[in-house]
Design a protein around this motif. Sequence first.
Motif, PDB file in Angstrom:
ATOM      1  N   CYS A  14     -16.142  -1.694   1.486  1.00 13.52           N
ATOM      2  CA  CYS A  14     -15.467  -0.561   1.629  1.00 13.52           C
ATOM      3  C   CYS A  14     -14.075  -0.799   2.404  1.00 13.52           C
ATOM      4  O   CYS A  14     -13.133  -0.651   2.266  1.00 13.52           O
ATOM      5  N   SER A  15     -14.509  -1.435   3.515  1.00 15.44           N
ATOM      6  CA  SER A  15     -13.268  -2.150   4.375  1.00 15.44           C
ATOM      7  C   SER A  15     -12.286  -2.887   3.631  1.00 15.44           C
ATOM      8  O   SER A  15     -11.279  -2.722   3.741  1.00 15.44           O
ATOM      9  N   PHE A  16     -12.826  -3.821   2.924  1.00 17.57           N
ATOM     10  CA  PHE A  16     -11.775  -4.631   1.943  1.00 17.57           C
ATOM     11  C   PHE A  16     -11.073  -3.925   0.842  1.00 17.57           C
ATOM     12  O   PHE A  16     -10.032  -4.226   0.681  1.00 17.57           O
ATOM     13  N   SER A  17     -11.758  -3.002   0.548  1.00 16.39           N
ATOM     14  CA  SER A  17     -11.251  -2.210  -0.574  1.00 16.39           C
ATOM     15  C   SER A  17     -10.135  -1.317   0.166  1.00 16.39           C
ATOM     16  O   SER A  17      -9.092  -1.126  -0.594  1.00 16.39           O
ATOM     17  N   ARG A  18     -10.328  -0.652   1.220  1.00 12.76           N
ATOM     18  CA  ARG A  18      -9.438   0.136   2.044  1.00 12.76           C
ATOM     19  C   ARG A  18      -8.221  -0.660   2.050  1.00 12.76           C
ATOM     20  O   ARG A  18      -6.963  -0.527   2.021  1.00 12.76           O
ATOM     21  N   TYR A  19      -8.388  -1.886   2.572  1.00 14.67           N
ATOM     22  CA  TYR A  19      -7.198  -3.006   3.173  1.00 14.67           C
ATOM     23  C   TYR A  19      -6.464  -3.288   1.809  1.00 14.67           C
ATOM     24  O   TYR A  19      -5.044  -3.350   1.961  1.00 14.67           O
ATOM     25  N   ALA A  20      -7.041  -3.519   0.605  1.00 20.34           N
ATOM     26  CA  ALA A  20      -6.352  -3.786  -0.741  1.00 20.34           C
ATOM     27  C   ALA A  20      -5.687  -2.737  -0.927  1.00 20.34           C
ATOM     28  O   ALA A  20      -4.457  -2.842  -1.736  1.00 20.34           O
ATOM     29  N   GLU A  21      -6.131  -1.667  -1.089  1.00 22.12           N
ATOM     30  CA  GLU A  21      -5.411  -0.306  -1.529  1.00 22.12           C
ATOM     31  C   GLU A  21      -4.218  -0.101  -0.581  1.00 22.12           C
ATOM     32  O   GLU A  21      -3.049   0.209  -1.001  1.00 22.12           O
ATOM     33  N   LYS A  22      -4.305  -0.079   0.641  1.00 18.96           N
ATOM     34  CA  LYS A  22      -3.018   0.149   1.617  1.00 18.96           C
ATOM     35  C   LYS A  22      -2.048  -0.821   1.115  1.00 18.96           C
ATOM     36  O   LYS A  22      -0.869  -0.681   1.364  1.00 18.96           O
ATOM     37  N   SER A  23      -2.651  -2.252   1.219  1.00 20.00           N
ATOM     38  CA  SER A  23      -1.450  -3.231   0.981  1.00 20.00           C
ATOM     39  C   SER A  23      -0.800  -3.173  -0.520  1.00 20.00           C
ATOM     40  O   SER A  23       0.527  -3.272  -0.464  1.00 20.00           O
ATOM     41  N   TYR A  24      -1.655  -2.630  -1.265  1.00 16.84           N
ATOM     42  CA  TYR A  24      -0.933  -2.593  -2.497  1.00 16.84           C
ATOM     43  C   TYR A  24      -0.023  -1.178  -2.638  1.00 16.84           C
ATOM     44  O   TYR A  24       1.176  -1.186  -3.133  1.00 16.84           O
ATOM     45  N   ALA A  25      -0.094  -0.200  -1.809  1.00 17.30           N
ATOM     46  CA  ALA A  25       0.760   0.917  -1.545  1.00 17.30           C
ATOM     47  C   ALA A  25       1.873   0.384  -0.879  1.00 17.30           C
ATOM     48  O   ALA A  25       3.020   0.958  -1.330  1.00 17.30           O
ATOM     49  N   ARG A  26       1.889  -0.496   0.061  1.00 17.77           N
ATOM     50  CA  ARG A  26       3.121  -0.776   0.759  1.00 17.77           C
ATOM     51  C   ARG A  26       3.892  -1.803  -0.248  1.00 17.77           C
ATOM     52  O   ARG A  26       4.995  -1.705  -0.353  1.00 17.77           O
ATOM     53  N   ALA A  27       3.281  -2.423  -0.990  1.00 19.78           N
ATOM     54  CA  ALA A  27       3.850  -3.444  -2.138  1.00 19.78           C
ATOM     55  C   ALA A  27       4.686  -2.579  -3.094  1.00 19.78           C
ATOM     56  O   ALA A  27       5.604  -3.105  -3.364  1.00 19.78           O
ATOM     57  N   ILE A  28       3.982  -1.506  -3.458  1.00 19.23           N
ATOM     58  CA  ILE A  28       4.826  -0.434  -4.465  1.00 19.23           C
ATOM     59  C   ILE A  28       6.026  -0.137  -3.733  1.00 19.23           C
ATOM     60  O   ILE A  28       6.948  -0.060  -4.445  1.00 19.23           O
ATOM     61  N   LYS A  29       6.020   0.074  -2.509  1.00 15.58           N
ATOM     62  CA  LYS A  29       7.244   0.451  -1.920  1.00 15.58           C
ATOM     63  C   LYS A  29       8.573  -0.553  -1.811  1.00 15.58           C
ATOM     64  O   LYS A  29       9.522  -0.424  -1.774  1.00 15.58           O
ATOM     65  N   GLU A  30       7.662  -1.748  -1.491  1.00 22.16           N
ATOM     66  CA  GLU A  30       8.648  -2.954  -1.513  1.00 22.16           C
ATOM     67  C   GLU A  30       8.952  -3.803  -2.380  1.00 22.16           C
ATOM     68  O   GLU A  30      10.061  -4.737  -2.531  1.00 22.16           O
ATOM     69  N   LYS A  31       8.557  -3.417  -3.613  1.00 24.72           N
ATOM     70  CA  LYS A  31       8.904  -4.468  -4.828  1.00 24.72           C
ATOM     71  C   LYS A  31      10.072  -4.256  -5.308  1.00 24.72           C
ATOM     72  O   LYS A  31      10.565  -3.191  -4.942  1.00 24.72           O
ATOM     73  N   PRO A  32      10.832  -5.153  -5.942  1.00 23.11           N
ATOM     74  CA  PRO A  32       9.903  -6.374  -6.399  1.00 23.11           C
ATOM     75  C   PRO A  32      10.339  -7.480  -5.488  1.00 23.11           C
ATOM     76  O   PRO A  32      11.091  -7.715  -4.744  1.00 23.11           O
ATOM     77  N   PHE A  33       9.367  -8.372  -5.507  1.00 26.13           N
ATOM     78  CA  PHE A  33       9.192  -9.492  -4.689  1.00 26.13           C
ATOM     79  C   PHE A  33       9.808 -10.810  -5.562  1.00 26.13           C
ATOM     80  O   PHE A  33       9.865 -10.605  -6.589  1.00 26.13           O
ATOM     81  N   ASP A  34      10.280 -11.825  -4.781  1.00 27.20           N
ATOM     82  CA  ASP A  34      11.047 -12.665  -5.729  1.00 27.20           C
ATOM     83  C   ASP A  34       9.986 -13.557  -6.368  1.00 27.20           C
ATOM     84  O   ASP A  34      10.055 -14.210  -7.293  1.00 27.20           O
ATOM     85  N   VAL A  35       8.698 -13.761  -5.327  1.00 27.79           N
ATOM     86  CA  VAL A  35       7.583 -14.609  -5.929  1.00 27.79           C
ATOM     87  C   VAL A  35       6.413 -14.249  -5.302  1.00 27.79           C
ATOM     88  O   VAL A  35       6.330 -13.749  -4.101  1.00 27.79           O
ATOM     89  N   CYS A 150       3.656 -18.568   8.394  1.00 25.51           N
ATOM     90  CA  CYS A 150       4.761 -17.957   7.254  1.00 25.51           C
ATOM     91  C   CYS A 150       4.678 -16.612   7.498  1.00 25.51           C
ATOM     92  O   CYS A 150       4.170 -15.799   6.686  1.00 25.51           O
ATOM     93  N   PRO A 151       5.312 -16.177   8.722  1.00 25.10           N
ATOM     94  CA  PRO A 151       5.471 -14.755   9.185  1.00 25.10           C
ATOM     95  C   PRO A 151       6.311 -13.910   8.080  1.00 25.10           C
ATOM     96  O   PRO A 151       5.969 -12.662   8.274  1.00 25.10           O
ATOM     97  N   ASP A 152       6.740 -14.309   7.276  1.00 27.10           N
ATOM     98  CA  ASP A 152       7.704 -13.295   6.260  1.00 27.10           C
ATOM     99  C   ASP A 152       6.779 -13.080   4.999  1.00 27.10           C
ATOM    100  O   ASP A 152       7.375 -12.475   4.112  1.00 27.10           O
ATOM    101  N   VAL A 153       5.727 -13.517   4.775  1.00 21.72           N
ATOM    102  CA  VAL A 153       5.002 -13.536   3.465  1.00 21.72           C
ATOM    103  C   VAL A 153       4.356 -12.171   3.821  1.00 21.72           C
ATOM    104  O   VAL A 153       3.419 -11.788   4.673  1.00 21.72           O
ATOM    105  N   LYS A 154       4.225 -11.332   2.551  1.00 24.56           N
ATOM    106  CA  LYS A 154       3.504 -10.097   2.587  1.00 24.56           C
ATOM    107  C   LYS A 154       2.337 -10.278   1.938  1.00 24.56           C
ATOM    108  O   LYS A 154       1.800 -11.296   1.385  1.00 24.56           O
ATOM    109  N   GLU A 155       1.250  -9.485   1.768  1.00 22.90           N
ATOM    110  CA  GLU A 155       0.048  -9.408   1.221  1.00 22.90           C
ATOM    111  C   GLU A 155      -0.156  -8.319  -0.028  1.00 22.90           C
ATOM    112  O   GLU A 155       0.196  -7.031   0.093  1.00 22.90           O
ATOM    113  N   ILE A 156      -0.741  -8.939  -1.221  1.00 19.88           N
ATOM    114  CA  ILE A 156      -0.884  -8.044  -2.326  1.00 19.88           C
ATOM    115  C   ILE A 156      -2.189  -8.525  -2.918  1.00 19.88           C
ATOM    116  O   ILE A 156      -2.286  -8.966  -4.072  1.00 19.88           O
TER     117      ILE A 156
END
Length: 217
Positions: A14-35, A150-156
Amino acid sequence: IHILLALALVLTHCSFSRYAEKSYARAIKEKPFDVIIVPGVPYEKEKTTSVMKMRIWWAKHLYDSGFTRNIIFSGSAVYSPFVESIAMKVIADSLGIPAEHVFSETKAEHSTENIYYSWKMAKQLGFTKIALATDPFQSRMLRSFIRKYCPDVKEIPIVFDVLEMEDGPMPSIDTTTAFVPGFVSITEREGFWKRLNGTMGKRIKDEIKEEDSEAQK
């Protein structure tokens, strides 16, 4: 004891699932990424694990959904005689991801090296908006290393409720470009503790110290 272990597994999931979902939600707002950076998994033809399949299909989802413009697969020939990143690129190409948007980082032998060497490659290619795309466990384990080196790397990380994979084995590919003649497994080249230190980032830390020393001369 069995009940406690089962409960611990459920809570961890559950903990990892919540972490993944929150990271994905942030990525939706920040996309697109260069790579996005996708760490490698040993390629062993029909015996290749489902982990590689998950990572490749997650990379495809992120590309097809506009999360990223490019993909870097990372990994050398570590446990099998095939360069992981090249095999993954060939598979990704066969799934319809444009080859010109997929790159292979072929030096890394450990997860910390996957992220660091790919991050350096991304910078050299002119990419500035970078994300790590892998399973939630590996992504979470790399967080402290990423923040320091690599402090500027985000997580998806993979969101399993979102991930869609075709049933059956991965596509059969021509492995000629990925095959390493005279291959020797890392388990024969390095002892357990050296491999563990590599996983913890020792090679990267040593390289950074050497680079700093050279810069001061």
